[in-house]
Design an enzyme around this catalytic site. Structure first.
Site, PDB file in Angstrom:
ATOM      1  CE1 TYR A   1      -3.814   2.187   0.727  1.00  0.00           C
ATOM      2  CE2 TYR A   1      -2.462   3.359   2.124  1.00  0.00           C
ATOM      3  CZ  TYR A   1      -3.330   3.132   1.555  1.00  0.00           C
ATOM      4  OH  TYR A   1      -4.546   4.172   1.602  1.00  0.00           O
TER       5      TYR A   1
ATOM      6  CB  THR B   1       4.269   7.588   3.276  1.00  0.00           C
ATOM      7  OG1 THR B   1       2.938   7.297   4.196  1.00  0.00           O
ATOM      8  CG2 THR B   1       4.951   8.614   3.678  1.00  0.00           C
TER       9      THR B   1
ATOM     10  N   GLY C   1       5.511  -0.728   3.326  1.00  0.00           N
ATOM     11  CA  GLY C   1       6.243  -2.402   3.632  1.00  0.00           C
ATOM     12  C   GLY C   1       6.059  -3.277   2.711  1.00  0.00           C
TER      13      GLY C   1
ATOM     14  NE  ARG D   1      20.567  -8.598  38.713  1.00  0.00           N
ATOM     15  CZ  ARG D   1      21.925  -9.097  38.257  1.00  0.00           C
ATOM     16  NH1 ARG D   1      21.618 -10.363  37.981  1.00  0.00           N
ATOM     17  NH2 ARG D   1      22.819  -8.437  38.001  1.00  0.00           N
TER      18      ARG D   1
ATOM     19  CB  THR E   1       5.293   7.422  13.561  1.00  0.00           C
ATOM     20  OG1 THR E   1       5.975   7.968  14.732  1.00  0.00           O
ATOM     21  CG2 THR E   1       5.485   8.420  12.359  1.00  0.00           C
TER      22      THR E   1
ATOM     23  CD  GLU F   1      -2.449   2.559   9.831  1.00  0.00           C
ATOM     24  OE1 GLU F   1      -3.536   3.187   9.521  1.00  0.00           O
ATOM     25  OE2 GLU F   1      -1.824   1.626   9.041  1.00  0.00           O
TER      26      GLU F   1
ATOM     27  CG  ASP G   1       2.222  12.676  14.539  1.00  0.00           C
ATOM     28  OD1 ASP G   1       3.689  12.029  14.625  1.00  0.00           O
ATOM     29  OD2 ASP G   1       1.949  13.378  15.426  1.00  0.00           O
TER      30      ASP G   1
HETATM   31  C1  LIG Z   1       7.634   1.650  10.295  1.00  0.00           C
HETATM   32  C2  LIG Z   1       6.731   2.402   9.408  1.00  0.00           C
HETATM   33  C3  LIG Z   1       5.962   1.720   8.416  1.00  0.00           C
HETATM   34  C4  LIG Z   1       5.268   2.293   7.562  1.00  0.00           C
HETATM   35  N1  LIG Z   1       4.352   1.780   6.439  1.00  0.00           N
HETATM   36  C5  LIG Z   1       3.947   2.544   5.710  1.00  0.00           C
HETATM   37  C6  LIG Z   1       3.077   1.855   4.653  1.00  0.00           C
HETATM   38  O1  LIG Z   1       3.257   0.743   4.442  1.00  0.00           O
HETATM   39  N2  LIG Z   1       2.549   2.498   3.663  1.00  0.00           N
HETATM   40  C7  LIG Z   1       2.772   3.907   3.842  1.00  0.00           C
HETATM   41  O2  LIG Z   1       2.187   4.805   2.698  1.00  0.00           O
HETATM   42  N3  LIG Z   1       3.306   4.668   4.551  1.00  0.00           N
HETATM   43  C8  LIG Z   1       3.671   3.942   5.588  1.00  0.00           C
HETATM   44  N4  LIG Z   1       4.495   4.691   6.891  1.00  0.00           N
HETATM   45  C9  LIG Z   1       4.651   5.928   6.571  1.00  0.00           C
HETATM   46  C10 LIG Z   1       3.448   6.723   7.593  1.00  0.00           C
HETATM   47  O3  LIG Z   1       2.414   6.616   7.428  1.00  0.00           O
HETATM   48  C11 LIG Z   1       4.098   8.126   7.928  1.00  0.00           C
HETATM   49  O4  LIG Z   1       5.365   7.982   8.573  1.00  0.00           O
HETATM   50  C12 LIG Z   1       3.079   8.786   8.799  1.00  0.00           C
HETATM   51  O5  LIG Z   1       2.036   8.892   8.304  1.00  0.00           O
HETATM   52  C13 LIG Z   1       3.506  10.138   9.431  1.00  0.00           C
HETATM   53  O6  LIG Z   1       3.699  10.965   8.341  1.00  0.00           O
HETATM   54  P1  LIG Z   1       5.237  11.838   8.221  1.00  0.00           P
HETATM   55  O7  LIG Z   1       6.289  10.826   8.554  1.00  0.00           O
HETATM   56  O8  LIG Z   1       5.344  12.186   6.811  1.00  0.00           O
HETATM   57  O9  LIG Z   1       5.241  12.766   9.434  1.00  0.00           O
HETATM   58  P2  LIG Z   1       4.987  14.434   9.250  1.00  0.00           P
HETATM   59  O10 LIG Z   1       3.541  14.438   8.922  1.00  0.00           O
HETATM   60  O11 LIG Z   1       6.003  14.824   8.384  1.00  0.00           O
HETATM   61  O12 LIG Z   1       5.087  14.794  10.678  1.00  0.00           O
HETATM   62  C14 LIG Z   1       6.030  15.507  11.296  1.00  0.00           C
HETATM   63  C15 LIG Z   1       5.721  16.329  12.626  1.00  0.00           C
HETATM   64  O13 LIG Z   1       4.833  17.229  12.111  1.00  0.00           O
HETATM   65  C16 LIG Z   1       3.577  16.994  12.947  1.00  0.00           C
HETATM   66  N5  LIG Z   1       2.309  17.515  12.238  1.00  0.00           N
HETATM   67  C17 LIG Z   1       2.175  17.264  10.702  1.00  0.00           C
HETATM   68  N6  LIG Z   1       1.223  17.426  10.545  1.00  0.00           N
HETATM   69  C18 LIG Z   1       0.539  18.003  11.501  1.00  0.00           C
HETATM   70  C19 LIG Z   1      -0.728  18.841  11.859  1.00  0.00           C
HETATM   71  N7  LIG Z   1      -1.651  18.878  10.798  1.00  0.00           N
HETATM   72  N8  LIG Z   1      -1.236  19.577  13.037  1.00  0.00           N
HETATM   73  C20 LIG Z   1      -0.045  19.281  14.129  1.00  0.00           C
HETATM   74  N9  LIG Z   1       1.107  18.739  13.948  1.00  0.00           N
HETATM   75  C21 LIG Z   1       1.466  18.160  12.568  1.00  0.00           C
HETATM   76  C22 LIG Z   1       3.664  15.718  13.427  1.00  0.00           C
HETATM   77  O14 LIG Z   1       2.723  15.566  14.652  1.00  0.00           O
HETATM   78  C23 LIG Z   1       5.195  15.296  13.634  1.00  0.00           C
HETATM   79  O15 LIG Z   1       5.399  15.779  14.990  1.00  0.00           O
HETATM   80  C24 LIG Z   1       5.184   3.688   7.642  1.00  0.00           C
HETATM   81  C25 LIG Z   1       5.851   4.577   8.473  1.00  0.00           C
HETATM   82  C26 LIG Z   1       6.774   3.692   9.455  1.00  0.00           C
HETATM   83  C27 LIG Z   1       7.535   4.358  10.479  1.00  0.00           C
HETATM   84  C1  LIG Z   2      26.423  -1.575  27.542  1.00  0.00           C
HETATM   85  C2  LIG Z   2      27.091  -1.796  29.025  1.00  0.00           C
HETATM   86  C3  LIG Z   2      28.445  -1.966  29.058  1.00  0.00           C
HETATM   87  C4  LIG Z   2      29.117  -2.481  30.258  1.00  0.00           C
HETATM   88  N1  LIG Z   2      30.299  -2.626  30.526  1.00  0.00           N
HETATM   89  C5  LIG Z   2      30.931  -3.071  31.504  1.00  0.00           C
HETATM   90  C6  LIG Z   2      32.296  -3.374  31.595  1.00  0.00           C
HETATM   91  O1  LIG Z   2      33.025  -2.887  30.681  1.00  0.00           O
HETATM   92  N2  LIG Z   2      32.835  -3.755  32.745  1.00  0.00           N
HETATM   93  C7  LIG Z   2      32.084  -4.390  33.747  1.00  0.00           C
HETATM   94  O2  LIG Z   2      32.144  -4.887  34.803  1.00  0.00           O
HETATM   95  N3  LIG Z   2      30.645  -3.962  33.522  1.00  0.00           N
HETATM   96  C8  LIG Z   2      29.894  -3.512  32.668  1.00  0.00           C
HETATM   97  N4  LIG Z   2      28.720  -3.331  32.587  1.00  0.00           N
HETATM   98  C9  LIG Z   2      27.805  -3.853  33.364  1.00  0.00           C
HETATM   99  C10 LIG Z   2      27.189  -2.738  34.389  1.00  0.00           C
HETATM  100  O3  LIG Z   2      28.242  -1.971  35.203  1.00  0.00           O
HETATM  101  C11 LIG Z   2      25.988  -3.134  35.033  1.00  0.00           C
HETATM  102  O4  LIG Z   2      24.976  -3.469  34.174  1.00  0.00           O
HETATM  103  C12 LIG Z   2      25.739  -1.928  36.373  1.00  0.00           C
HETATM  104  O5  LIG Z   2      26.566  -2.164  37.258  1.00  0.00           O
HETATM  105  C13 LIG Z   2      24.105  -2.454  36.719  1.00  0.00           C
HETATM  106  O6  LIG Z   2      24.136  -3.587  37.553  1.00  0.00           O
HETATM  107  P1  LIG Z   2      23.294  -4.837  37.074  1.00  0.00           P
HETATM  108  O7  LIG Z   2      23.125  -4.776  35.734  1.00  0.00           O
HETATM  109  O8  LIG Z   2      23.596  -5.977  37.774  1.00  0.00           O
HETATM  110  O9  LIG Z   2      21.532  -4.232  37.531  1.00  0.00           O
HETATM  111  P2  LIG Z   2      21.012  -4.671  39.022  1.00  0.00           P
HETATM  112  O10 LIG Z   2      21.977  -4.449  40.065  1.00  0.00           O
HETATM  113  O11 LIG Z   2      20.573  -6.041  39.016  1.00  0.00           O
HETATM  114  O12 LIG Z   2      19.586  -3.914  38.971  1.00  0.00           O
HETATM  115  C14 LIG Z   2      18.311  -4.090  38.862  1.00  0.00           C
HETATM  116  C15 LIG Z   2      17.582  -3.252  39.447  1.00  0.00           C
HETATM  117  O13 LIG Z   2      17.809  -3.284  40.904  1.00  0.00           O
HETATM  118  C16 LIG Z   2      17.719  -2.048  41.357  1.00  0.00           C
HETATM  119  N5  LIG Z   2      18.717  -1.999  42.591  1.00  0.00           N
HETATM  120  C17 LIG Z   2      19.891  -2.762  42.646  1.00  0.00           C
HETATM  121  N6  LIG Z   2      20.592  -2.420  43.999  1.00  0.00           N
HETATM  122  C18 LIG Z   2      19.833  -1.696  44.306  1.00  0.00           C
HETATM  123  C19 LIG Z   2      19.760  -0.821  45.681  1.00  0.00           C
HETATM  124  N7  LIG Z   2      20.765  -1.175  46.702  1.00  0.00           N
HETATM  125  N8  LIG Z   2      18.778   0.173  46.032  1.00  0.00           N
HETATM  126  C20 LIG Z   2      17.916   0.226  45.071  1.00  0.00           C
HETATM  127  N9  LIG Z   2      17.525  -0.248  43.931  1.00  0.00           N
HETATM  128  C21 LIG Z   2      18.582  -1.202  43.782  1.00  0.00           C
HETATM  129  C22 LIG Z   2      18.272  -1.162  40.094  1.00  0.00           C
HETATM  130  O14 LIG Z   2      17.922   0.077  40.359  1.00  0.00           O
HETATM  131  C23 LIG Z   2      17.640  -1.579  38.999  1.00  0.00           C
HETATM  132  O15 LIG Z   2      16.406  -1.272  38.956  1.00  0.00           O
HETATM  133  C24 LIG Z   2      28.130  -2.852  31.440  1.00  0.00           C
HETATM  134  C25 LIG Z   2      26.543  -2.699  31.216  1.00  0.00           C
HETATM  135  C26 LIG Z   2      26.239  -2.096  30.050  1.00  0.00           C
HETATM  136  C27 LIG Z   2      24.628  -2.310  29.845  1.00  0.00           C
END
Ligand SMILES: Cc1cc2nc3c(=O)[nH]c(=O)nc-3n(C[C@H](O)[C@H](O)[C@H](O)COP(=O)(O)OP(=O)(O)OC[C@H]3O[C@@H](n4cnc5c(N)ncnc54)[C@H](O)[C@@H]3O)c2cc1C
Ligand SMILES: Cc1cc2nc3c(=O)[nH]c(=O)nc-3n(C[C@H](O)[C@H](O)[C@H](O)COP(=O)(O)OP(=O)(O)OC[C@H]3O[C@@H](n4cnc5c(N)ncnc54)[C@H](O)[C@@H]3O)c2cc1C
Lengths: 660, 660
Positions: B135, B138, B177, B306, B420, B422, B424
């Site tokens: 369809y 856009t 799509g 956890r 976005t 169907e 926005d």
């Molecule tokens: C994953 C995905 C799949 C899609 N699949 C399809 C598909 O299969 N076929 C197809 O035809 N299209 C498809 N689309 C497109 C989709 O329908 C458009 O992205 C959507 O209609 C929004 O339009 P736009 O992207 O041009 O946003 P825009 O209209 O450019 O909006 C940009 C900004 O302007 C604001 N804005 C725009 N007009 C107004 C207004 N009158 N009043 C206030 N604010 C406004 C909006 O709120 C937004 O913040 C797809 C999009 C995505 C992301």
């Molecule tokens: C992209 C990425 C890169 C990373 N790189 C490294 C790295 O190089 N080396 C390394 O060693 N680690 C790395 N980490 C791990 C990272 O340090 C841990 O994810 C981080 O310390 C959080 O611990 P956790 O994931 O075990 O979360 P958890 O501690 O399991 O937390 C889970 C939930 O419990 C809550 N919670 C836990 N303890 C408390 C408390 N005492 N009081 C209140 N709430 C609590 C938290 O708020 C959270 O909502 C990486 C993680 C990511 C996502």
């Protein structure tokens, strides 16, 4: 579209170059940044062409290549401060890679925690990349709670070696960046045992892969933890030890030591390593400003160029989407916040370097608690806000914002873990709250709080009641923030009463986190107002005028977004709330003509932005169309699996002759 | 961990099976779902193994394969309602694919907009997949504003053909799509010209690829628009026409027509096609409930398993992270909202089917405006909330939530465009607001509003002042919602005053959107309360008790999150606000023991969840560890680019002999 942006720039009420120089920290820095960008854009090794279509291995390799090209690129510039140059280059590369932990954690940990001999041994090898290291702290079952780590390092006095071991599944090291495939070494955080005694977690440098073959060494089971939402140029990995033996001196002994006979010598002063943590967190605040700028630059430029709906009856031209009020109400407060965070991160750096100086020169560590509490809270506050802002910016760009070529998706995905690593944000807020409550309690007992907490006496909050007088008085707005923070800290303190801090934190956790956030909102607004004051003498009246609008917009929108907190105790009444909203709409239309110039003043290079929607010239549609041609899916005219899956069915169709 | 979940289930105060059957819509549906899941999990064609590590072409092909396996899987079940079965299967596949637009838009558009002959010709071919359609509405430069579309279809009377053409870069079709690589045909929305007159946008069925070779037909330039944040199993594409000729009967002529001589015959009744739009939007509301359930099921199960921090002094066991108040304050309101959305989507379906019946049987279209306004607003309200909820759920899971294997990342990325496409969301809210203001104005003029808007008279809002009396009185809470919506609609109506609706919408856009949201919040709460009432006679007292807590929690948290709107006019005072927060914490602890059973009652199959963190048995760590081994990065022990980039440097390192 190009014409649209040209016209928009011409409308500006101020000189964006002046502001750009100011934000860059002066003319020299400004020029340096320009030079660096031109070096990188002319060096093929740094090319981002086609990056948004990279599969994981391509992205990994592309990024690794960029990092490896850094030293010679830095050298070629022949600047006085090569480290600063490298820093800016990494910022422009804008992608964490397989060497990130080596540079960002492995080397600094050896520097900070190793003794002299260990530093001398390791650092040169690190610099020459004879080894690549990572920092392995987190385990499959243990993150936030350091004391829960299970990996053990048991001293064997006979052989003067440690035995490093992963006793359980949950003790598997999990997450370290660069561990999956890149690293030959790791700083392993393990529970130290000597003579049967558990001394808690200590750092050990362990070789994990062979230098010639890159095979995991015997006893080490290593791998990559697979794709993540983002961060896929980094090979976050897992690591299990089966009784791996390392030398006694594998333990980093800058602080505590184990002697040959197994005697454990604890560190003389605890907590010296807090400094690094503060530094990393202040980095996160700085990055928050940067990524907020990035997202809002892309969104504002596209919103200025995109025309949709409300076609003018005469010209047929549709309306620029930035002229929809909801776009402005979303984007301009983020614009203002980017400035506010910029000022806040300046302040944190300054605070950090003052502390460094005082602790080194005068052995004065007294600023540490405040520094630690503030940096924790601000890390949380700023990273949350930035993550949300990136997404909010994307949403104002409609469908096109969802394409990789827009740049939002990857920016968000790779930014997102900032709220989790280096301390989960909620946990950090609790630390800040604990500090605030302690200070509050002390104050009640007659001890005056540190400068940054002076508002806790509630004095400034009283004057804020006069807010209605002028909604453009940034000091009055700041007072309202002081009042709110004062109230929430005071109330958290009140409910805590006689409970132990641990118990209180448990039962009133949400309230504590709220108090910490209110404090951070105050600190950010405070720094924005302060920086604005300091700027008075340094910029033209026009620029100052624009900045003043941003300060007020930031202040008022922050109130509007959490208005309940100001209304609840009657500090502001319903009429004032409505006035604030009206004033915000006025500010939005005043800022509107300067929107293009304001994002220009951030000085973000197209190479950094890497966005078809946000490029400086506004030539959105041509870029989208051209760049999409290079998508790997377009190499063939049939989709994957065509011959087997679709052809047998489709080829039966015959539509040549029909009249339909 | 397995034991943790077992114990949690045993703690429940109610029978989760009872609730599961209720939510599934009765025993038969419940059993049908079970059977379908077991058919799919035993059919290799539907396997999701390794899916989180798929590169784009693998994901495309895997998904296509699943869709192609649907017909025989449906047939094998031999059920009375194969369409319902297929629907559930697609839900379980949980990934939009290259055939989605064919099934979801191409076929329905031909059915809805084609005439009898056209339907007879196309539908069988569609079903046999002799053609795959998309369809194409856009364009690169045009989305929301349908009237802005630039693609033209100009009638050539001589040859009785249309010439379909893309006159500009911005007229390039963009986004459809399945267009990128899959489709042979498209419904193209193009501006119809006959005899030099522009009749606006109409649908044309255009063949775009050759059935035998799959090559784009002459005059068609087609390709894929490259990777997006998510949705990458779908080949969203672009399409340009260079004077492509199609038969006159390519135009879908169920409503308007062009006769041989070029005479344009407009549709007899306008807006008949609104029905489909309403249906699609009600689908989005249903999906919102589904994805909210998915995210919260994963997060709650993981949060129960956890353990982190606060180790018990005696047992050494750390605390289940769900016992942190901030986790509960995040997750339980989402749990409640999932129930609320479930009820709301039931209500929308019912409304839709009633309208269908009335419009067919009695030619009564009177419900359409209300249906259209409500479905627009609810589509926006529910999709926003769900997108945010998925991310909030992820954040409670710390670092592991960021891994693909957790399931949040892909769920969020693919869910995100619901806000976005169907329509926005902001634009939809404005439509809802416009309807509300019109109804309000009519009411002031003595015309009573439709049932759903009765609250606009402000009557129910008065009694709400007594809220303090019982915070567990769901009707009183609902009255507060009515009051807020009434106030915001009334105020929006007041400021609009004599302005034209268009002008008012422009100047007060943010306020209008606020009014629409408040209305939707009321509608959702209303339906939740209603459904709760209807359930009274159908479930045990225990289950009813649990549901009552959820209704109250949903109501109170919705107030707490936007408390400013209730405080602003003094409808609630500061003390009540504080009481509401206290009551919320009470509710959280009452719901806590039922958390595991409540998510069980959603009945989401592990196959659907596809999450190492959220699987029913809670065996998180074993799953993570095992599944990660299959990551493609782990096929080799060296990283991409190793030989060229790293080996030369690393192999110089020699660490065998050192004592460090
Ligand atoms: C994953 C995905 C799949 C899609 N699949 C399809 C598909 O299969 N076929 C197809 O035809 N299209 C498809 N689309 C497109 C989709 O329908 C458009 O992205 C959507 O209609 C929004 O339009 P736009 O992207 O041009 O946003 P825009 O209209 O450019 O909006 C940009 C900004 O302007 C604001 N804005 C725009 N007009 C107004 C207004 N009158 N009043 C206030 N604010 C406004 C909006 O709120 C937004 O913040 C797809 C999009 C995505 C992301
Ligand atoms: C992209 C990425 C890169 C990373 N790189 C490294 C790295 O190089 N080396 C390394 O060693 N680690 C790395 N980490 C791990 C990272 O340090 C841990 O994810 C981080 O310390 C959080 O611990 P956790 O994931 O075990 O979360 P958890 O501690 O399991 O937390 C889970 C939930 O419990 C809550 N919670 C836990 N303890 C408390 C408390 N005492 N009081 C209140 N709430 C609590 C938290 O708020 C959270 O909502 C990486 C993680 C990511 C996502």
């Amino acid at each position: 579209p190009k014409e649209d942006l040209r016209l928009e720039r011409a409308r500006a009420s101020f000189n964006s170059r002046e502001l750009e120089v100011l934000l860059a920290g002066g003319k020299d820095n400004y020029k340096l940044r320009q030079r660096i960008a031109s070096v990188m854009t002319t060096n093929e090794a740094f090319s981002k062409r086609g990056k948004y279509f990279d599969e994981r291995d391509e992205l990994y390799e592309r990024t690794l290549r960029m990092y490896l090209a850094l030293p010679s690129a830095v050298a070629s510039m022949n600047e006085k401060e090569p480290i600063a140059v490298a820093r800016i280059m990494r910022e422009l590369i804008d992608e964490p890679g397989g060497l990130d932990l080596h540079l960002g954690m492995f080397i600094p940990t050896i520097q900070g925690q190793g003794d002299e001999e260990q530093r001398k041994y390791w650092i040169p090898k690190c610099v020459k990349l004879e080894c690549v290291g990572t920092y392995a702290q987190t385990e499959l079952g243990h993150g936030t709670y350091l004391r829960g780590l299970e990996t053990t390092a048991t001293y064997d006095e006979e052989r003067e070696e440690f035995v490093v071991h992963s006793p359980t599944l949950t003790s598997t090291k999990w997450w370290p960046g660069g561990l999956g495939k890149t690293s030959t070494h790791a700083v392993v955080m393990a529970r130290l045992f000597t003579k049967g005694v558990d001394h808690g977690v200590h750092p050990f440098v362990v070789q994990i892969r062979d230098n010639k073959t890159h095979e995991p060494l015997p006893g080490c089971t290593i791998g990559d933890i697979g794709n993540k939402m983002g961060y896929n140029a980094v090979d976050n990995g897992f690591l299990r030890f089966d009784h791996v033996r390392v030398q006694r001196r594998a333990m980093l002994m800058g602080h505590s030591k184990v002697e040959r006979d197994g005697t454990y010598v604890p560190a003389p002063v605890a907590k010296v390593s807090y400094g690094t943590m503060v530094f990393i967190r202040s980095d996160i605040v700085m990055n928050a400003a940067l990524y907020m700028k990035k997202a809002v630059t892309i969104a504002i430029r596209y919103n200025l160029v995109r025309r949709q709906s409300n076609a003018d009856e005469v010209t047929g031209m549709e309306c620029q989407v930035i002229d929809y009020q909801h776009s402005q109400r979303t984007l301009f407060p983020i614009l203002a916040k980017a400035f506010a965070f910029h000022c806040t991160s300046d302040y944190m750096r300054r605070m950090y370097f003052e502390f460094q100086r005082d602790s080194r020169e005068k052995k004065d560590f007294s600023a540490l608690p405040e520094l630690h509490a503030t940096s924790s809270g601000l890390k949380a506050y700023c990273s949350w806000a930035t993550k949300d802002a990136i997404e909010a910016c994307r949403l104002t760009c409609g469908g096109h914002g969802y394409m990789n070529l827009a740049g939002f998706g990857t920016t968000l995905a790779t930014y997102a873990p900032n709220v989790t690593y280096e301390g989960d944000n909620n946990v950090l807020c609790l630390q800040t709250a604990r500090y605030l409550l302690k200070a509050h309690r002390k104050m009640l007992n007659g001890q005056p709080p540190v400068d940054a907490l002076r508002y806790l006496d509630g004095a400034s909050s009283r004057s804020a009641l006069a807010l209605g007088a002028s909604l453009r008085d940034e000091k009055a707005i700041l007072d309202a923030y002081a009042h709110r923070a004062w109230r929430l800290v005071t109330e958290a303190s009140k409910v805590t009463g006689d409970l132990s801090p641990d118990e209180a934190m448990r039962v009133h956790m949400v309230q504590w986190i709220g108090a910490a956030k209110a404090h951070c909102a105050f600190v950010v607004m405070y720094n924005f107002v302060l920086a604005y004051d300091e700027t008075r003498s340094r910029v033209s009246a026009e620029t100052l005028n624009v900045l003043h609008r941003l300060v007020c917009l930031h202040g008022l929108c922050g109130m509007d977004d959490t208005m309940g907190e100001f209304l609840e105790d009657g500090h502001i009444d319903g009429e004032q709330a409505a006035e604030i909203r009206q004033e915000i709409f006025k500010l939005l239309s005043e800022i509107r003509p300067d929107a293009a110039a304001l994002v220009d003043s951030f000085g973000l290079h197209d190479y950094f932005l890497n966005s078809a929607l946000g490029a400086k010239d506004g030539d959105v549609y041509r870029r989208l169309y051209e760049e999409v041609q290079a998508a790997p899916f377009n190499r063939k005219h049939t989709p994957p699996g065509y011959t087997e899956l679709l052809q047998p069915k489709l080829s039966r169709g015959n539509f040549g002759v029909s009249k339909l």
